[in-house]
Design a protein around this motif. Structure first.
Motif, PDB file in Angstrom:
ATOM      1  N   TRP A 120       5.809  35.411   7.830  1.00 40.90           N
ATOM      2  CA  TRP A 120       6.183  36.038   6.549  1.00 40.90           C
ATOM      3  C   TRP A 120       6.956  37.309   6.821  1.00 40.90           C
ATOM      4  O   TRP A 120       6.690  38.021   7.786  1.00 40.90           O
ATOM      5  CB  TRP A 120       4.943  36.364   5.713  1.00 40.90           C
ATOM      6  CG  TRP A 120       5.254  37.088   4.422  1.00 40.90           C
ATOM      7  CD1 TRP A 120       5.709  36.539   3.260  1.00 40.90           C
ATOM      8  CD2 TRP A 120       5.145  38.510   4.179  1.00 40.90           C
ATOM      9  NE1 TRP A 120       5.882  37.514   2.303  1.00 40.90           N
ATOM     10  CE2 TRP A 120       5.544  38.741   2.842  1.00 40.90           C
ATOM     11  CE3 TRP A 120       4.742  39.595   4.958  1.00 40.90           C
ATOM     12  CZ2 TRP A 120       5.556  40.012   2.276  1.00 40.90           C
ATOM     13  CZ3 TRP A 120       4.751  40.859   4.402  1.00 40.90           C
ATOM     14  CH2 TRP A 120       5.159  41.061   3.068  1.00 40.90           C
ATOM     15  N   GLN A 121       7.949  37.579   5.976  1.00 45.20           N
ATOM     16  CA  GLN A 121       8.757  38.792   6.080  1.00 45.20           C
ATOM     17  C   GLN A 121       8.946  39.389   4.695  1.00 45.20           C
ATOM     18  O   GLN A 121       9.274  38.680   3.738  1.00 45.20           O
ATOM     19  CB  GLN A 121      10.123  38.447   6.689  1.00 45.20           C
ATOM     20  CG  GLN A 121      11.110  39.600   6.702  1.00 45.20           C
ATOM     21  CD  GLN A 121      12.436  39.211   7.326  1.00 45.20           C
ATOM     22  OE1 GLN A 121      12.499  38.836   8.500  1.00 45.20           O
ATOM     23  NE2 GLN A 121      13.514  39.297   6.549  1.00 45.20           N
ATOM     24  N   SER A 122       8.739  40.689   4.575  1.00 44.07           N
ATOM     25  CA  SER A 122       8.909  41.372   3.287  1.00 44.07           C
ATOM     26  C   SER A 122      10.386  41.588   2.989  1.00 44.07           C
ATOM     27  O   SER A 122      11.264  41.318   3.824  1.00 44.07           O
ATOM     28  CB  SER A 122       8.210  42.726   3.333  1.00 44.07           C
ATOM     29  OG  SER A 122       8.943  43.632   4.176  1.00 44.07           O
ATOM     30  N   GLU A 123      10.657  42.127   1.821  1.00 41.41           N
ATOM     31  CA  GLU A 123      12.005  42.589   1.519  1.00 41.41           C
ATOM     32  C   GLU A 123      12.296  43.840   2.361  1.00 41.41           C
ATOM     33  O   GLU A 123      11.404  44.392   3.015  1.00 41.41           O
ATOM     34  CB  GLU A 123      12.116  42.923   0.024  1.00 41.41           C
ATOM     35  CG  GLU A 123      11.962  41.711  -0.881  1.00 41.41           C
ATOM     36  CD  GLU A 123      12.130  42.057  -2.348  1.00 41.41           C
ATOM     37  OE1 GLU A 123      12.315  43.261  -2.658  1.00 41.41           O
ATOM     38  OE2 GLU A 123      12.073  41.147  -3.185  1.00 41.41           O
ATOM     39  N   LYS A 124      13.539  44.314   2.339  1.00 45.41           N
ATOM     40  CA  LYS A 124      13.925  45.486   3.122  1.00 45.41           C
ATOM     41  C   LYS A 124      13.136  46.719   2.702  1.00 45.41           C
ATOM     42  O   LYS A 124      12.927  46.959   1.513  1.00 45.41           O
ATOM     43  CB  LYS A 124      15.421  45.779   2.964  1.00 45.41           C
ATOM     44  CG  LYS A 124      16.337  44.831   3.724  1.00 45.41           C
ATOM     45  CD  LYS A 124      17.780  45.260   3.547  1.00 45.41           C
ATOM     46  CE  LYS A 124      18.725  44.380   4.365  1.00 45.41           C
ATOM     47  NZ  LYS A 124      20.145  44.802   4.177  1.00 45.41           N
ATOM     48  N   HIS A 152      11.282  45.665   8.060  1.00 40.89           N
ATOM     49  CA  HIS A 152      10.471  44.749   7.246  1.00 40.89           C
ATOM     50  C   HIS A 152       9.009  44.853   7.661  1.00 40.89           C
ATOM     51  O   HIS A 152       8.688  45.334   8.742  1.00 40.89           O
ATOM     52  CB  HIS A 152      10.923  43.298   7.441  1.00 40.89           C
ATOM     53  CG  HIS A 152      12.354  43.050   7.105  1.00 40.89           C
ATOM     54  ND1 HIS A 152      12.789  42.748   5.837  1.00 40.89           N
ATOM     55  CD2 HIS A 152      13.467  43.058   7.889  1.00 40.89           C
ATOM     56  CE1 HIS A 152      14.102  42.575   5.841  1.00 40.89           C
ATOM     57  NE2 HIS A 152      14.536  42.760   7.068  1.00 40.89           N
ATOM     58  N   GLU A 163       1.223  42.045  -1.257  1.00 33.99           N
ATOM     59  CA  GLU A 163       1.594  40.622  -1.267  1.00 33.99           C
ATOM     60  C   GLU A 163       0.344  39.741  -1.318  1.00 33.99           C
ATOM     61  O   GLU A 163       0.277  38.785  -2.112  1.00 33.99           O
ATOM     62  CB  GLU A 163       2.417  40.295  -0.025  1.00 33.99           C
ATOM     63  CG  GLU A 163       2.920  38.851   0.038  1.00 33.99           C
ATOM     64  CD  GLU A 163       3.997  38.546  -0.991  1.00 33.99           C
ATOM     65  OE1 GLU A 163       4.152  37.358  -1.346  1.00 33.99           O
ATOM     66  OE2 GLU A 163       4.679  39.488  -1.447  1.00 33.99           O
ATOM     67  N   SER A 198      11.049  53.182  -4.059  1.00 31.28           N
ATOM     68  CA  SER A 198      10.365  51.885  -4.120  1.00 31.28           C
ATOM     69  C   SER A 198       8.994  51.948  -3.447  1.00 31.28           C
ATOM     70  O   SER A 198       8.042  51.296  -3.888  1.00 31.28           O
ATOM     71  CB  SER A 198      11.213  50.791  -3.458  1.00 31.28           C
ATOM     72  OG  SER A 198      11.379  51.043  -2.075  1.00 31.28           O
ATOM     73  N   SER A 246       4.167  49.202   6.439  1.00 28.32           N
ATOM     74  CA  SER A 246       4.373  47.794   6.812  1.00 28.32           C
ATOM     75  C   SER A 246       3.120  47.152   7.378  1.00 28.32           C
ATOM     76  O   SER A 246       2.973  45.935   7.326  1.00 28.32           O
ATOM     77  CB  SER A 246       5.510  47.692   7.837  1.00 28.32           C
ATOM     78  OG  SER A 246       5.226  48.500   8.965  1.00 28.32           O
TER      79      SER A 246
END
Length: 297
Positions: free
Chosen positions: A229-233, A122, A165, A284, A157
């Motif tokens: 805060w944490q992103s999607e995988k 992440h 974001e 992605s 990342s």
């Protein structure tokens, strides 16, 4: 007289045989495999990775039965350009630098690392535990009072995902155009973590796996940092080969990496092991790079 002629003929024949043998030896030497070169992005500061890369180089040299050279580059873009100009045969990329390299030079992902058995990680936004910031909403609401740190500008990342974001939330477009008090790019994940821990910045973006590895190794104090805060995988960092690499070499490399158990090598990447990867795993990330205008549709 006849004996002299016969002797002369034998000497001439011997000379020719030796000469031919020497030419064959030269051809054989020239046909020996050249050094297999690998470029590695600096997921941590270069000095922290050198001993682990020395061990990796030794394993690959022995298993491939040819000279292998592993070099940690000072920045992400240097590895992309090295692949683009045929200076290296293989590279350890971040997901973003990989999709750029694939676009520019046809590099192909063949291996990635596992974190706790999964090929995912992440993007985190972190801050000091003393900070009043508790969420990304707080970061947005107080942006004009915040000094924010990204890692390398080409990091997935540490830059790409958190910048998207923050862009979607209306506070960041670029280093020059944003609503923060200041924005800096530290160049590496450990530099970002230390900047947050030492209160040199109010918040920063970092790779979750590297963050965990930094805490577990004691290089940063986890009690002084919190994740807000944490992103999607995200699919893990790939090892990619030059577009001209033959299938036999690719299989050899995959087999070698799948068998690596050395803790020092794994720890350098915050990994628990390796698994196979392919270009489709990074679709992605490519879409995110297109969105940010880093590569064209």
């Amino acid at each position: 007289m006849k004996k002299s002629i016969s002797l002369l003929g034998i000497l001439c024949l011997s000379f020719l045989l030796v000469a031919c043998g020497g030419d064959n030896s030269k051809e054989n030497i020239e046909k020996l495999p050249e050094t297999f070169t690998i470029g590695v992005i600096p997921v941590q500061t270069v000095g922290e990775m050198e001993s682990a890369m020395d061990k990796l180089q030794a394993i690959l040299t022995e298993e491939l039965d040819r000279d292998v050279s592993v070099k940690v580059y000072p920045d992400y873009n240097g590895v992309v350009e090295a692949m683009n100009y045929d200076k290296i045969d293989m590279a350890y990329f971040g997901p973003l630098t990989y999709v750029v390299a694939h676009e520019k030079s046809g590099a192909e992902a063949i291996i990635t690392q596992l974190i706790d058995g999964e090929p995912f990680y992440h993007s985190y936004i972190i801050t000091h535990t003393d900070s009043p910031l508790q969420s990304i909403e707080d970061v947005v609401a107080n942006s004009e009072e915040i000094d924010f740190a990204f890692g390398d500008i080409n990091s997935t990342s540490g830059s790409l995902i958190p910048s998207i974001e923050l862009k979607d939330r209306g506070v960041f477009v670029s280093e020059e155009e944003n609503r923060f008090q200041t924005v800096r790019f530290t160049g590496s994940h450990d530099a970002t973590a230390l900047a947050v821990q030492n209160k040199q910045v109010d918040a920063g973006a970092i790779d979750s796996a590297i963050y965990t590895q930094l805490v577990e190794s004691g290089k940063i104090d986890g009690d002084q940092i919190k994740t807000i805060w944490q992103s999607e995988k995200l699919f893990q960092y790939p090892w990619a080969v030059h577009k001209d690499t033959d299938k036999e070499t690719i299989k050899q490399l995959q087999d070698i990496f799948l068998g690596i158990k050395d803790e020092k090598i794994l720890a350098a990447f915050g990994a628990s092991g390796f698994t196979k990867a392919s270009n489709k795993d990074y679709e992605s990330i490519r879409a995110a790079a297109v969105k940010q205008g880093i590569i064209n549709e």
